[in-house]
Design a protein around this motif. Structure first.
Motif, mmCIF file in Angstrom:
data_model
loop_
_atom_site.group_PDB
_atom_site.id
_atom_site.type_symbol
_atom_site.label_atom_id
_atom_site.label_comp_id
_atom_site.label_asym_id
_atom_site.label_seq_id
_atom_site.Cartn_x
_atom_site.Cartn_y
_atom_site.Cartn_z
ATOM 1 N N LEU A 27 18.527 3.920 0.950
ATOM 2 C CA LEU A 27 17.436 3.434 1.792
ATOM 3 C C LEU A 27 17.069 4.434 2.882
ATOM 4 N N GLY A 28 18.051 5.081 3.462
ATOM 5 C CA GLY A 28 17.766 6.089 4.482
ATOM 6 C C GLY A 28 17.017 7.281 3.906
ATOM 7 N N VAL A 31 13.373 6.167 3.207
ATOM 8 C CA VAL A 31 12.584 6.096 4.446
ATOM 9 C C VAL A 31 12.241 7.505 4.931
ATOM 10 N N VAL A 34 9.405 8.860 2.798
ATOM 11 C CA VAL A 34 8.112 8.278 3.170
ATOM 12 C C VAL A 34 7.600 8.891 4.469
ATOM 13 N N LEU A 35 8.487 9.063 5.434
ATOM 14 C CA LEU A 35 8.078 9.681 6.699
ATOM 15 C C LEU A 35 7.650 11.135 6.506
#
Length: 89
Positions: A27-28, A31, A34-35
């Motif tokens: 998940l990290g 994210v 995406v960033l």
């Protein structure tokens, strides 16, 4: 169980710890990817048509850093809280 209600690091299954580690890393990394996509783009013509971090290496580096930190936290031995010797008023 110890008096403080904390299991020692060697007691119990390793599978839930690995599942938590994998969830944090995946998940990290997602994210971070995406960033990185949101931070990239164009600010002009020519050499400025592509700016921002490369998505794959950035997400991989964030995932590795999270894996190291989370592995230390998840697999380090737990210490029970020490009880106060004198009662607190």
């Amino acid at each position: 169980l110890l008096a403080g209600g904390v299991l020692p690091a060697g007691v119990g299954s390793v599978a839930p710890r690995l599942a938590a580690l994998a969830a944090v890393v995946v998940l990290g990394g997602a994210v971070a990817a995406v960033l990185a996509v949101l931070a990239s783009g164009s600010i002009g013509p020519g050499r400025l048509d592509s700016i921002g971090p490369p998505v794959g290496p950035f997400a991989l580096c964030v995932g590795v850093e999270l894996a190291i930190g989370c592995a230390i936290a998840v697999f380090s031995p737990a210490r029970p809280r020490e009880r106060a010797v004198t009662p607190v008023d």
